[in-house]
Motif scaffolding. Structure first.
Motif, PDB file in Angstrom:
ATOM      1  N   SER A  73       0.368  -5.689  -1.585  1.00 60.23           N
ATOM      2  CA  SER A  73       0.053  -4.375  -1.031  1.00 60.23           C
ATOM      3  C   SER A  73      -0.262  -4.476   0.450  1.00 60.23           C
ATOM      4  O   SER A  73      -0.429  -5.570   0.992  1.00 60.23           O
ATOM      5  CB  SER A  73      -1.161  -3.783  -1.757  1.00 60.23           C
ATOM      6  OG  SER A  73      -2.309  -4.591  -1.513  1.00 60.23           O
ATOM      7  N   ALA A 102      -0.237   1.088   0.215  1.00 56.16           N
ATOM      8  CA  ALA A 102       0.971   1.056  -0.602  1.00 56.16           C
ATOM      9  C   ALA A 102       1.085  -0.300  -1.283  1.00 56.16           C
ATOM     10  O   ALA A 102       0.672  -1.316  -0.724  1.00 56.16           O
ATOM     11  CB  ALA A 102       2.200   1.312   0.263  1.00 56.16           C
ATOM     12  N   ALA A 111       6.780   1.754  -6.777  1.00 54.02           N
ATOM     13  CA  ALA A 111       5.930   1.679  -5.590  1.00 54.02           C
ATOM     14  C   ALA A 111       4.779   2.664  -5.747  1.00 54.02           C
ATOM     15  O   ALA A 111       4.959   3.766  -6.254  1.00 54.02           O
ATOM     16  CB  ALA A 111       6.739   2.020  -4.342  1.00 54.02           C
ATOM     17  N   ASN A 112       3.605   2.246  -5.318  1.00 56.65           N
ATOM     18  CA  ASN A 112       2.422   3.094  -5.378  1.00 56.65           C
ATOM     19  C   ASN A 112       2.034   3.485  -3.964  1.00 56.65           C
ATOM     20  O   ASN A 112       1.901   2.628  -3.087  1.00 56.65           O
ATOM     21  CB  ASN A 112       1.281   2.343  -6.071  1.00 56.65           C
ATOM     22  CG  ASN A 112       0.044   3.204  -6.210  1.00 56.65           C
ATOM     23  OD1 ASN A 112      -0.684   3.419  -5.250  1.00 56.65           O
ATOM     24  ND2 ASN A 112      -0.193   3.707  -7.406  1.00 56.65           N
ATOM     25  N   PHE A 113       1.873   4.786  -3.712  1.00 58.85           N
ATOM     26  CA  PHE A 113       1.477   5.292  -2.400  1.00 58.85           C
ATOM     27  C   PHE A 113       0.184   6.087  -2.556  1.00 58.85           C
ATOM     28  O   PHE A 113       0.143   7.046  -3.337  1.00 58.85           O
ATOM     29  CB  PHE A 113       2.554   6.210  -1.809  1.00 58.85           C
ATOM     30  CG  PHE A 113       3.850   5.519  -1.513  1.00 58.85           C
ATOM     31  CD1 PHE A 113       4.084   4.941  -0.277  1.00 58.85           C
ATOM     32  CD2 PHE A 113       4.854   5.463  -2.479  1.00 58.85           C
ATOM     33  CE1 PHE A 113       5.297   4.312  -0.001  1.00 58.85           C
ATOM     34  CE2 PHE A 113       6.063   4.836  -2.215  1.00 58.85           C
ATOM     35  CZ  PHE A 113       6.280   4.261  -0.973  1.00 58.85           C
ATOM     36  N   VAL A 122       8.390  10.395   1.020  1.00 61.79           N
ATOM     37  CA  VAL A 122       8.990   9.172   0.478  1.00 61.79           C
ATOM     38  C   VAL A 122      10.373   9.513  -0.052  1.00 61.79           C
ATOM     39  O   VAL A 122      10.511  10.388  -0.917  1.00 61.79           O
ATOM     40  CB  VAL A 122       8.116   8.586  -0.652  1.00 61.79           C
ATOM     41  CG1 VAL A 122       8.740   7.316  -1.206  1.00 61.79           C
ATOM     42  CG2 VAL A 122       6.694   8.318  -0.156  1.00 61.79           C
ATOM     43  N   GLU A 136      -2.167  10.520  -4.674  1.00 58.52           N
ATOM     44  CA  GLU A 136      -1.611   9.195  -4.993  1.00 58.52           C
ATOM     45  C   GLU A 136      -0.483   9.365  -6.000  1.00 58.52           C
ATOM     46  O   GLU A 136      -0.602  10.148  -6.949  1.00 58.52           O
ATOM     47  CB  GLU A 136      -2.705   8.294  -5.570  1.00 58.52           C
ATOM     48  CG  GLU A 136      -2.245   6.880  -5.881  1.00 58.52           C
ATOM     49  CD  GLU A 136      -3.376   5.981  -6.375  1.00 58.52           C
ATOM     50  OE1 GLU A 136      -3.084   4.811  -6.685  1.00 58.52           O
ATOM     51  OE2 GLU A 136      -4.530   6.447  -6.456  1.00 58.52           O
ATOM     52  N   GLN A 138       3.167   7.260  -7.930  1.00 57.63           N
ATOM     53  CA  GLN A 138       4.044   6.113  -8.148  1.00 57.63           C
ATOM     54  C   GLN A 138       5.479   6.624  -8.150  1.00 57.63           C
ATOM     55  O   GLN A 138       5.773   7.638  -8.791  1.00 57.63           O
ATOM     56  CB  GLN A 138       3.732   5.429  -9.473  1.00 57.63           C
ATOM     57  CG  GLN A 138       2.417   4.680  -9.478  1.00 57.63           C
ATOM     58  CD  GLN A 138       2.151   4.015 -10.818  1.00 57.63           C
ATOM     59  OE1 GLN A 138       2.649   4.444 -11.857  1.00 57.63           O
ATOM     60  NE2 GLN A 138       1.341   2.964 -10.801  1.00 57.63           N
TER      61      GLN A 138
END
Length: 200
Positions: A73, A102, A111-113, A122, A136, A138
């Motif tokens: 991350s 991220a 992907a995690n934001f 994104v 948040e 994914q």
């Protein structure tokens, strides 16, 4: 006949050199990666590619660079300009004023934001996911099928795919696929509920 010779004070060229140095230094600090736990690949605007391992010191990252999270991350907060952030099949443009963390799941490619300040768009395949401050999500794409998955962890997340907007409430997860020939969009709600709006 006496010729007058003009002299230029020495401090003028030194001052100019110092101003150029400070300007270059400020541009180099424009993309600020606050922390990273895994391996990141940085492609600078001049084409230089750097791979930074978890135990290595972060270099200066200039505005306009492409930062790819290969594992782990990172936290990013540009002070000016922008950074192109890549995680798996997702690309986000992080601009001055944005602050986010991220992470990439190497097994699933998801992907995690998590956005702390600003608003980040994104792009994953044909889908644009908008994540605002305090939200948040994914996001990931199955490259074999072209199906994009979006899951909201915090907040209501907006997605747009070929003119079709879907609002994904907190806790919900959807799968999206667009046919490039017919422009038909198929959205499946895997978990929770969603609202779909045609905008095109």
């Amino acid at each position: 006949m006496v010729k007058k010779i003009e002299t230029v004070p020495l401090f003028v060229p030194l001052f100019s050199a110092l101003a150029i140095f400070l300007l270059v230094g400020s541009l180099m600090a424009a993309g600020l990666v606050l922390n990273h736990t895994g391996t990141i690949k940085v492609t600078r605007p001049d084409g230089v590619v750097l791979v930074i391992e978890p135990n290595q010191t972060l270099p200066d990252i200039p505005s306009g660079s492409r930062v790819e999270v290969l594992s782990g991350s990172l936290e990013i907060e540009p002070s000016e300009g922008f950074i192109q952030l890549v995680l798996g099949g997702s690309v986000a443009t992080v601009k001055a004023g944005d602050s986010l963390s991220a992470a990439i799941d190497e097994k699933t490619g998801m992907a995690n934001f998590k956005v702390k300040a600003g608003q980040v768009k994104v792009i994953t395949g044909n889908t644009t996911t908008t994540i605002g401050a305090g939200q948040e999500a994914q996001v990931g794409i199955d490259k074999a099928t072209g199906i994009t998955t979006v899951r909201s962890i915090t907040g209501e997340i907006e997605t747009i795919t070929v003119g079709v907007k879907a609002m994904v409430p907190e806790g919900a997860m959807i799968k999206i696929k667009a046919d490039p020939k017919t422009r038909n969009v198929h959205i499946e709600c895997v978990q929770g509920a969603l609202k779909v709006i045609a905008i095109d």
